[in-house]
Design a protein around this motif. Structure first.
Motif, PDB file in Angstrom:
ATOM      1  N   PHE A   1       0.840  -1.208   0.000  1.00  0.00           N
ATOM      2  CA  PHE A   1       0.000   0.000   0.000  1.00  0.00           C
ATOM      3  C   PHE A   1       0.870   1.252   0.000  1.00  0.00           C
ATOM      4  O   PHE A   1       0.628   2.189  -0.763  1.00  0.00           O
ATOM      5  CB  PHE A   1      -0.936   0.002   1.207  1.00  0.00           C
ATOM      6  N   MET A   2       1.903   1.243   0.843  1.00  0.00           N
ATOM      7  CA  MET A   2       2.781   2.420   0.897  1.00  0.00           C
ATOM      8  C   MET A   2       3.435   2.646  -0.464  1.00  0.00           C
ATOM      9  O   MET A   2       3.672   3.776  -0.868  1.00  0.00           O
ATOM     10  CB  MET A   2       3.867   2.225   1.959  1.00  0.00           C
ATOM     11  N   SER A   3       3.719   1.548  -1.155  1.00  0.00           N
ATOM     12  CA  SER A   3       4.368   1.661  -2.451  1.00  0.00           C
ATOM     13  C   SER A   3       3.416   2.251  -3.503  1.00  0.00           C
ATOM     14  O   SER A   3       3.858   2.879  -4.459  1.00  0.00           O
ATOM     15  CB  SER A   3       4.846   0.286  -2.888  1.00  0.00           C
ATOM     16  N   THR A   4       2.110   2.040  -3.315  1.00  0.00           N
ATOM     17  CA  THR A   4       1.172   2.606  -4.291  1.00  0.00           C
ATOM     18  C   THR A   4       1.010   4.108  -4.095  1.00  0.00           C
ATOM     19  O   THR A   4       0.450   4.785  -4.946  1.00  0.00           O
ATOM     20  CB  THR A   4      -0.228   1.973  -4.193  1.00  0.00           C
ATOM     21  N   LEU A   5       1.491   4.623  -2.968  1.00  0.00           N
ATOM     22  CA  LEU A   5       1.248   6.030  -2.671  1.00  0.00           C
ATOM     23  C   LEU A   5       2.262   6.963  -3.310  1.00  0.00           C
ATOM     24  O   LEU A   5       2.026   8.155  -3.416  1.00  0.00           O
ATOM     25  CB  LEU A   5       1.281   6.259  -1.147  1.00  0.00           C
ATOM     26  N   THR A   6       3.412   6.434  -3.703  1.00  0.00           N
ATOM     27  CA  THR A   6       4.496   7.317  -4.103  1.00  0.00           C
ATOM     28  C   THR A   6       5.182   6.795  -5.357  1.00  0.00           C
ATOM     29  O   THR A   6       4.960   5.662  -5.774  1.00  0.00           O
ATOM     30  CB  THR A   6       5.521   7.437  -2.945  1.00  0.00           C
ATOM     31  N   SER A   7       6.007   7.632  -5.957  1.00  0.00           N
ATOM     32  CA  SER A   7       6.819   7.138  -7.070  1.00  0.00           C
ATOM     33  C   SER A   7       8.281   7.042  -6.645  1.00  0.00           C
ATOM     34  O   SER A   7       9.151   6.820  -7.455  1.00  0.00           O
ATOM     35  CB  SER A   7       6.662   8.055  -8.285  1.00  0.00           C
ATOM     36  N   GLN A   8       8.548   7.237  -5.369  1.00  0.00           N
ATOM     37  CA  GLN A   8       9.909   7.137  -4.856  1.00  0.00           C
ATOM     38  C   GLN A   8      10.031   5.907  -3.966  1.00  0.00           C
ATOM     39  O   GLN A   8       9.476   5.895  -2.868  1.00  0.00           O
ATOM     40  CB  GLN A   8      10.249   8.375  -4.008  1.00  0.00           C
ATOM     41  N   PRO A   9      10.738   4.876  -4.416  1.00  0.00           N
ATOM     42  CA  PRO A   9      10.850   3.665  -3.596  1.00  0.00           C
ATOM     43  C   PRO A   9      11.353   3.940  -2.177  1.00  0.00           C
ATOM     44  O   PRO A   9      10.881   3.317  -1.223  1.00  0.00           O
ATOM     45  CB  PRO A   9      11.840   2.809  -4.374  1.00  0.00           C
ATOM     46  N   THR A  10      12.290   4.870  -2.052  1.00  0.00           N
ATOM     47  CA  THR A  10      12.846   5.135  -0.719  1.00  0.00           C
ATOM     48  C   THR A  10      11.769   5.642   0.232  1.00  0.00           C
ATOM     49  O   THR A  10      11.712   5.233   1.392  1.00  0.00           O
ATOM     50  CB  THR A  10      13.954   6.205  -0.806  1.00  0.00           C
ATOM     51  N   ILE A  11      10.926   6.525  -0.284  1.00  0.00           N
ATOM     52  CA  ILE A  11       9.858   7.045   0.567  1.00  0.00           C
ATOM     53  C   ILE A  11       8.927   5.914   0.985  1.00  0.00           C
ATOM     54  O   ILE A  11       8.508   5.824   2.132  1.00  0.00           O
ATOM     55  CB  ILE A  11       9.088   8.153  -0.176  1.00  0.00           C
ATOM     56  N   ALA A  12       8.635   5.028   0.026  1.00  0.00           N
ATOM     57  CA  ALA A  12       7.784   3.885   0.349  1.00  0.00           C
ATOM     58  C   ALA A  12       8.426   3.042   1.445  1.00  0.00           C
ATOM     59  O   ALA A  12       7.762   2.628   2.403  1.00  0.00           O
ATOM     60  CB  ALA A  12       7.542   3.048  -0.903  1.00  0.00           C
ATOM     61  N   ALA A  13       9.733   2.817   1.341  1.00  0.00           N
ATOM     62  CA  ALA A  13      10.423   1.976   2.322  1.00  0.00           C
ATOM     63  C   ALA A  13      10.390   2.623   3.706  1.00  0.00           C
ATOM     64  O   ALA A  13      10.041   1.966   4.694  1.00  0.00           O
ATOM     65  CB  ALA A  13      11.867   1.745   1.889  1.00  0.00           C
TER      66      ALA A  13
ATOM     67  N   PHE B   1      -5.335  -3.530   3.851  1.00  0.00           N
ATOM     68  CA  PHE B   1      -4.324  -2.826   3.072  1.00  0.00           C
ATOM     69  C   PHE B   1      -4.338  -3.239   1.607  1.00  0.00           C
ATOM     70  O   PHE B   1      -3.999  -2.438   0.736  1.00  0.00           O
ATOM     71  CB  PHE B   1      -2.941  -3.004   3.705  1.00  0.00           C
ATOM     72  N   LEU B   2      -4.770  -4.469   1.328  1.00  0.00           N
ATOM     73  CA  LEU B   2      -4.883  -4.852  -0.079  1.00  0.00           C
ATOM     74  C   LEU B   2      -6.010  -4.076  -0.740  1.00  0.00           C
ATOM     75  O   LEU B   2      -5.877  -3.580  -1.860  1.00  0.00           O
ATOM     76  CB  LEU B   2      -5.103  -6.355  -0.211  1.00  0.00           C
ATOM     77  N   VAL B   3      -7.139  -3.952  -0.029  1.00  0.00           N
ATOM     78  CA  VAL B   3      -8.259  -3.188  -0.592  1.00  0.00           C
ATOM     79  C   VAL B   3      -7.858  -1.733  -0.784  1.00  0.00           C
ATOM     80  O   VAL B   3      -8.134  -1.124  -1.824  1.00  0.00           O
ATOM     81  CB  VAL B   3      -9.505  -3.309   0.312  1.00  0.00           C
ATOM     82  N   LEU B   4      -7.143  -1.192   0.196  1.00  0.00           N
ATOM     83  CA  LEU B   4      -6.686   0.197   0.069  1.00  0.00           C
ATOM     84  C   LEU B   4      -5.773   0.356  -1.151  1.00  0.00           C
ATOM     85  O   LEU B   4      -5.865   1.345  -1.876  1.00  0.00           O
ATOM     86  CB  LEU B   4      -5.940   0.635   1.332  1.00  0.00           C
ATOM     87  N   SER B   5      -4.907  -0.626  -1.382  1.00  0.00           N
ATOM     88  CA  SER B   5      -4.006  -0.543  -2.539  1.00  0.00           C
ATOM     89  C   SER B   5      -4.788  -0.552  -3.841  1.00  0.00           C
ATOM     90  O   SER B   5      -4.496   0.208  -4.761  1.00  0.00           O
ATOM     91  CB  SER B   5      -3.029  -1.719  -2.556  1.00  0.00           C
ATOM     92  N   ILE B   6      -5.796  -1.437  -3.902  1.00  0.00           N
ATOM     93  CA  ILE B   6      -6.606  -1.509  -5.116  1.00  0.00           C
ATOM     94  C   ILE B   6      -7.318  -0.182  -5.346  1.00  0.00           C
ATOM     95  O   ILE B   6      -7.334   0.360  -6.450  1.00  0.00           O
ATOM     96  CB  ILE B   6      -7.630  -2.664  -5.008  1.00  0.00           C
ATOM     97  N   ARG B   7      -7.865   0.355  -4.257  1.00  0.00           N
ATOM     98  CA  ARG B   7      -8.562   1.643  -4.369  1.00  0.00           C
ATOM     99  C   ARG B   7      -7.609   2.728  -4.840  1.00  0.00           C
ATOM    100  O   ARG B   7      -7.969   3.593  -5.627  1.00  0.00           O
ATOM    101  CB  ARG B   7      -9.143   2.054  -3.007  1.00  0.00           C
TER     102      ARG B   7
END
Lengths: 253, 316
Positions: free
Chosen positions: A165-177, A237-243
């Motif tokens: 889910f965090m990875s779907t929020l950004t285009s920066q892998p580091t920020i997701a991590a 979190f899977l549903v949130l990612s899909i959304r």
């Protein structure tokens, strides 16, 4: 079917980069060290244990700490694996490949989730191999081992879902991590709040804490509430990612 | 439902916050057509193409692909679509073969036909030699070909190519154009570009978008007619009174350029060239120059895209 295609591709790409191999090696090295020191400790106190009534067995002394430590190590490692799941594709503009194919968002997200879970299963098998090696010279409480493995699997599933889910929020892998790590750590230490005083707040926080539901499984206590907690966490979190991916198509950002 | 229209776009709108990127665009595209999307940068070409390809949902409007609404039934509609975005969606760590096989799987090509589909796409895009190489190590021209191969692998009826020749060298551009030309025999193609000669060489029909609005939708022949223009450049040794020229049949307006030189505007139907020559001979004007003015595509394009006064919202 399409879920497996995406999962297979994720798994393949993981092994194409050195990251997956390095992570497998490092995790195994650290856990093997902890495992061996635990065995050492067991050998030291073995003679004293013999005198005790209802002495803890080899499983309690070696397997439970091993899985406890594994959870902490993987809390650090999983964000590094989940970070690039979607953000990397967004940065390289490869998401449109899947968006233009006849696929549903659910298939994309579940494919990515299962792809990484397959990798983590490999890791889990390697971790499980260590206590199983003890079967050569002794006996294990296989029930406790099984429930510990189940606990770690559910824990990893939750880590992955949150990281995805965090990875779907950004285009920066580091920020997701970093944000994944932050969320995971927060969930881990949530029950520290007000743990001294007890009361209403500490029960709620305690219930939300990801650790509180893991510890019973390490002791071999199988409580369906714990299982449901992890399943709900993953589902949420899977549903949130899909959304989130759907919103990207709708809003274009 | 009209059978001949493969893509139908009806009153398409797209807002980004308060900014209207696509404003009421409607058009139809027939089978086997090559449609050129023209427009200045930021006109809304890519946004429109993203919407047609199902990558972006429109704020309002309808898109029918092969008669299937892409919003209501995205999966069925996407079967008929191949899309190459501005930046080709390539996984640099895969080889060409692995990548195309993955694309074939994503597009639900049955296992038995997958190998054939990959081979066909490779041979059509001239990739047979580089099948085992990593995409990341290929030149930009080859990467673009892989992008096109990805778009045609499931043999879609409609191929959408967003600026397929951008950033390539002249030889690569020519190769890609040849490839597009070959593809147009079996597929309908929507192509966006801001290179004008490209449109003249490849497209059957042209759509010009400016500031999110459709400002021209014409066949290439129609566009060429526009380019033929409607003015004559004439020069006389002994020029007649301008009023006399203006009164001649077919002449709509004249412009005095310098002593003895005029630009004569005439209607589309009547060409006064012959009459002017006759009068000049009869009355001794000494005509020594007569040139039909032909507009270049650039001029037509600039005329069309700048015809509308810049509105306040575009100032941002």
């Amino acid at each position: 079917m399409m879920i497996l295609v995406i999962a297979g591709k994720e798994l393949r790409t993981l092994f194409l980069s050195p990251l997956a191999w390095v992570i497998l090696a490092v995790v195994q090295l650290i856990l093997a060290y902890l495992f061996l020191s635990q065995i050492d400790f067991f050998l030291q106190i073995q003679s004293r244990l013999a005198g005790l009534e209802e002495a803890p067995g080899i499983t309690e002394i070696i397997v439970a700490p091993l899985f406890g430590n594994a959870a902490v190590v993987l809390l650090l490692v999983v964000p590094m694996l989940t970070m690039r799941l979607v953000s990397d594709e967004r940065r390289n503009r490869t998401l449109s490949l899947m968006f233009s194919a006849p696929l549903a968002m659910t298939e994309i997200i579940l494919g990515k989730f299962l792809g990484l879970m397959a990798f983590l299963l490999v890791m889990l098998a390697m971790i499980a191999a260590m206590p199983l090696a003890l079967l050569a010279g002794g006996t294990l409480d296989l029930g406790v081992l099984a429930s510990s493995l189940l606990g770690l699997l559910l824990l990893l599933g939750s880590f992955t879902a949150i990281g995805l889910f965090m990875s779907t929020l950004t285009s920066q892998p580091t920020i997701a991590a970093v944000s994944t790590f932050g969320v995971l750590l927060l969930l881990w230490i949530l029950d520290w709040a007000g743990s001294g005083r007890g009361g209403e707040a500490s029960t709620v926080f305690g219930y939300l804490s990801i650790l509180r539901h893991y510890e019973p499984l390490l002791k071999g206590v199988f409580n369906s509430a714990d299982i449901v907690y992890y399943l709900l966490l993953m589902l949420t979190f899977l549903v949130l990612s899909i959304r989130r991916l759907d919103a990207e198509r709708l809003l274009g950002r | 439902m009209n059978d001949s229209s493969l893509v139908r776009v009806e009153q398409l709108y797209r807002y980004y916050g308060p900014l209207c990127a696509v404003n009421n665009i409607s058009f139809e595209m027939g089978r086997g057509e090559v449609l050129g999307f023209l427009g200045p940068n930021g006109a809304g070409k890519s946004t429109t193409m993203q919407m047609i390809s199902g990558n972006l949902a429109p704020s309002a409007g309808r898109i029918l692909i092969h008669g299937v609404d892409i919003l209501d039934h995205p999966r069925e509609a996407k079967v008929h679509l191949g899309y190459l975005p501005e930046q080709p969606p390539l996984y640099r760590e895969l080889t060409v073969d692995e990548y195309l096989a993955y694309c074939a799987r994503l597009n639900r090509i049955p296992r038995a036909q997958r190998h054939g589909a990959v081979d066909a796409a490779k041979s059509r895009c001239g990739l047979t030699e580089v099948g085992r190489r990593l995409i990341g190590n290929l030149s930009k021209g080859f990467q673009q070909r892989v992008g096109i191969a990805q778009a045609i692998i499931h043999n879609p009826a409609v191929i959408i190519l967003d600026e397929p020749t951008v950033g390539l060298d002249p030889i690569q551009i020519r190769e890609i154009r040849t490839l597009i030309h070959e593809l147009s025999r079996e597929h309908s193609i929507i192509l966006s570009t801001h290179i004008l000669p490209e449109v003249q060489t490849i497209c059957d029909r042209v759509i010009i978008i400016n500031q999110g609005k459709l400002v021209l939708n014409d066949t290439l022949a129609g566009l060429q007619r526009r380019m033929e223009g409607s003015s004559l450049l004439v020069a006389f040794r002994h020029p007649p009174a301008p009023a006399l020229l203006e009164s001649m049949p077919g002449v709509e307006d004249i412009e005095i350029l310098e002593a003895g030189r005029f630009r004569i505007y005439h209607g589309d139907s009547a060409d006064p060239a012959e009459a002017i020559v006759d009068r000049s001979v009869a009355e001794g004007w000494g005509l020594y120059e007569l040139t039909p003015q032909r507009l270049s595509l650039e001029q037509v394009f600039i005329q069309i895209t700048q015809a509308r006064p810049v509105e306040g919202e575009a100032a941002a």
